[in-house]
Design a protein around this motif. Structure first.
Motif, PDB file in Angstrom:
ATOM      1  N   GLU A 105      10.089  14.786  -7.136  1.00 56.78           N
ATOM      2  CA  GLU A 105      11.442  14.266  -7.370  1.00 56.78           C
ATOM      3  C   GLU A 105      11.401  12.782  -7.705  1.00 56.78           C
ATOM      4  O   GLU A 105      12.130  12.311  -8.589  1.00 56.78           O
ATOM      5  N   GLU A 106      10.552  12.048  -7.030  1.00 58.32           N
ATOM      6  CA  GLU A 106      10.393  10.621  -7.289  1.00 58.32           C
ATOM      7  C   GLU A 106       9.922  10.384  -8.722  1.00 58.32           C
ATOM      8  O   GLU A 106      10.455   9.531  -9.441  1.00 58.32           O
TER       9      GLU A 106
ATOM     10  N   PRO B 299      14.917  28.597 -10.296  1.00 58.39           N
ATOM     11  CA  PRO B 299      15.961  29.263  -9.507  1.00 58.39           C
ATOM     12  C   PRO B 299      17.383  29.019  -9.997  1.00 58.39           C
ATOM     13  O   PRO B 299      18.225  29.913  -9.921  1.00 58.39           O
ATOM     14  N   GLU B 300      17.649  27.814 -10.506  1.00 58.60           N
ATOM     15  CA  GLU B 300      19.014  27.509 -10.936  1.00 58.60           C
ATOM     16  C   GLU B 300      19.394  28.201 -12.235  1.00 58.60           C
ATOM     17  O   GLU B 300      20.568  28.225 -12.624  1.00 58.60           O
TER      18      GLU B 300
ATOM     19  N   TYR C 171       9.393  19.672 -16.715  1.00 63.16           N
ATOM     20  CA  TYR C 171      10.151  20.650 -15.931  1.00 63.16           C
ATOM     21  C   TYR C 171      10.501  21.896 -16.748  1.00 63.16           C
ATOM     22  O   TYR C 171      10.348  23.025 -16.277  1.00 63.16           O
ATOM     23  N   GLU C 172      10.978  21.695 -17.969  1.00 65.52           N
ATOM     24  CA  GLU C 172      11.476  22.820 -18.764  1.00 65.52           C
ATOM     25  C   GLU C 172      10.393  23.536 -19.553  1.00 65.52           C
ATOM     26  O   GLU C 172      10.529  24.724 -19.840  1.00 65.52           O
ATOM     27  N   GLN C 173       9.328  22.837 -19.911  1.00 61.73           N
ATOM     28  CA  GLN C 173       8.260  23.443 -20.706  1.00 61.73           C
ATOM     29  C   GLN C 173       6.898  23.142 -20.092  1.00 61.73           C
ATOM     30  O   GLN C 173       6.040  22.507 -20.720  1.00 61.73           O
ATOM     31  N   PRO C 174       6.644  23.586 -18.859  1.00 60.50           N
ATOM     32  CA  PRO C 174       5.327  23.348 -18.257  1.00 60.50           C
ATOM     33  C   PRO C 174       4.244  24.051 -19.073  1.00 60.50           C
ATOM     34  O   PRO C 174       4.439  25.160 -19.568  1.00 60.50           O
TER      35      PRO C 174
ATOM     36  N   GLY D 156       8.832  21.155  -8.904  1.00 62.14           N
ATOM     37  CA  GLY D 156      10.062  21.886  -8.649  1.00 62.14           C
ATOM     38  C   GLY D 156       9.809  23.298  -8.145  1.00 62.14           C
ATOM     39  O   GLY D 156       8.672  23.746  -8.014  1.00 62.14           O
ATOM     40  N   ASP D 157      10.899  24.017  -7.859  1.00 59.71           N
ATOM     41  CA  ASP D 157      10.813  25.412  -7.428  1.00 59.71           C
ATOM     42  C   ASP D 157      10.775  26.317  -8.647  1.00 59.71           C
ATOM     43  O   ASP D 157      11.401  26.021  -9.674  1.00 59.71           O
ATOM     44  N   VAL D 158      10.083  27.420  -8.528  1.00 64.57           N
ATOM     45  CA  VAL D 158       9.969  28.321  -9.674  1.00 64.57           C
ATOM     46  C   VAL D 158       9.671  29.738  -9.190  1.00 64.57           C
ATOM     47  O   VAL D 158       9.070  29.941  -8.128  1.00 64.57           O
TER      48      VAL D 158
END
Length: 388
Positions: free
Chosen positions: A219-220, A309-310, A246-249, A259-261
């Protein structure tokens, strides 16, 4: 800071992307750098560029080599192989005190017997700057970190956040080209850490100093950095903006670390007429359909689908027949976090799917309860296909 000043900082950050300019010259360059400690390889043939005025973050688990990389830039370690350059100058053999680099340590390392202003002035006195210039710089730093009323206090009379700002002011007082921050917010509580992240963003933009931060806190890194280098076992796995990470690992490791996945195992079953990939999964009677730009996948290839998750929708009743990627299960766990509610849905296979819903309105009772039968779904463009 005024609203107009904050708006201008936002505009600068949005437009800042020197790495996308082929003509841009990096300020810092690691070229084929390896660092060994005996038989252990801490950094493994690593190449990386950092640009002037960039807020750059080295992110990874403990022992991945990120702090070793920073220490080589600072001059506390020498590469076993390869070279480190700053503004085109090879740093081999240049001692730490001769480099235009300063470092803020996780422990802050303040002198307990000195006042705040004396701590800030220490490095300037070591350089034997004129007394008037030292006083002016100390006053400037105190204003910058908003500690003027605390100038005569000792570190033990300050809060953790105030000590952090003293250490930051001391590191910036010498006006380094590059400021290195090793887990700079690790000693702060959650709320203060979040506030300080934005203070560092504003400070870095105002000063124009290149910041290189080491952290294991995703997050930091996502909040502060222009770009993030994710490290694992001494190597760079991916370098990209926070949104891209985040969106395209690029790999399963990145998807799970940042993040969570949810990871859904399967294999490629071909493509739809619309060009979507069909992924046969034991979790679903129908193939999952994924909108992914990868054109190289072959039928039968084992893959994983990563879904945040979101991005998963919760249905209390069966969704319309045209809804893509529908899975049925029962509510296994519910976590109310105030702004979000997290659900874990147990599928017939025993797999758990994690989803989160924003609590956009006030309510007294959960609309969905434990052990309720539900359906979940996600859009084709919500999933990312991973082959590594």
């Amino acid at each position: 800071m005024t609203r107009s000043a904050r708006a201008s900082i936002g505009a600068v950050r949005r437009s800042f992307a020197p790495w996308s300019d082929p003509a841009a010259v990096p300020l810092i360059r690691f070229e084929g750098v390896t660092k060994r400690f005996g038989e252990a390889v801490a950094v493994d043939d690593l190449t990386l560029s950092v640009y002037e005025r960039e807020f750059f973050c080295l992110l990874g688990p403990s022992g991945c080599g990120k702090s070793t990389l920073m220490r080589m830039l600072a001059g506390f370690e020498e590469p076993t192989a390869g070279r480190v350059t700053l503004d085109g100058r090879d740093l081999a053999g240049v001692p730490p005190y001769r480099r235009p680099v300063n470092m803020m340590f996780q422990s802050y390392a303040l002198f307990p017997h000195m006042s705040v202003e004396d701590n800030i002035a220490y490095g300037l006195k070591q350089e034997r700057l004129p007394r008037g210039e030292i006083a002016a710089r100390v006053a400037e730093m105190l204003r910058l970190v908003k500690l003027e009323p605390m100038a005569r206090r000792r570190p033990d009379q300050l809060s953790g956040g105030q000590r952090q700002r003293v250490a930051l002011a001391r590191a910036l007082a010498k006006r380094p080209r590059v400021l290195l921050l090793d887990e700079p917010l690790g000693a702060l509580d959650k709320k203060l850490r979040e506030e300080t992240q934005f203070e560092l963003i504003d400070l870095q933009e105002r000063l124009g100093t290149t910041f290189v931060v080491v952290t294991h806190d995703q997050e930091e890194a996502m909040t502060m950095a222009h770009r993030i280098a994710v490290m694992d076992h001494g190597r760079i796995v991916q370098v990209a903006t926070p949104g891209e990470i985040y969106e395209q690992p690029r790999t399963r490791f990145i998807a799970e670390f940042v993040g969570d996945v949810n990871i859904l195992e399967g294999e490629v079953a071909g493509r739809t007429e619309a060009g979507l990939w069909m992924i046969r999964s034991p979790l679903s009677s129908e193939p999952l359909v994924i909108d992914d730009p990868d054109e190289s996948l072959a039928t039968g290839t084992r893959v994983a689908v990563a879904v945040r998750p979101e991005k998963i929708r919760l249905h209390e009743t069966p969704p319309a027949a045209a809804t893509a990627n529908v899975l049925a299960g029962e509510v296994w766990d519910i976590g109310y976090l105030g702004d979000w509610t997290v659900y874990r849905i147990r599928l017939p296979s025993g797999e758990l799917i994690r989803l989160s819903r924003a609590n956009a309105s006030r309510f007294v009772e959960q609309p969905v309860g434990w052990e309720d039968r539900v359906h979940v779904s996600f859009a084709p463009d919500a999933g990312v296909i991973l082959t590594a």
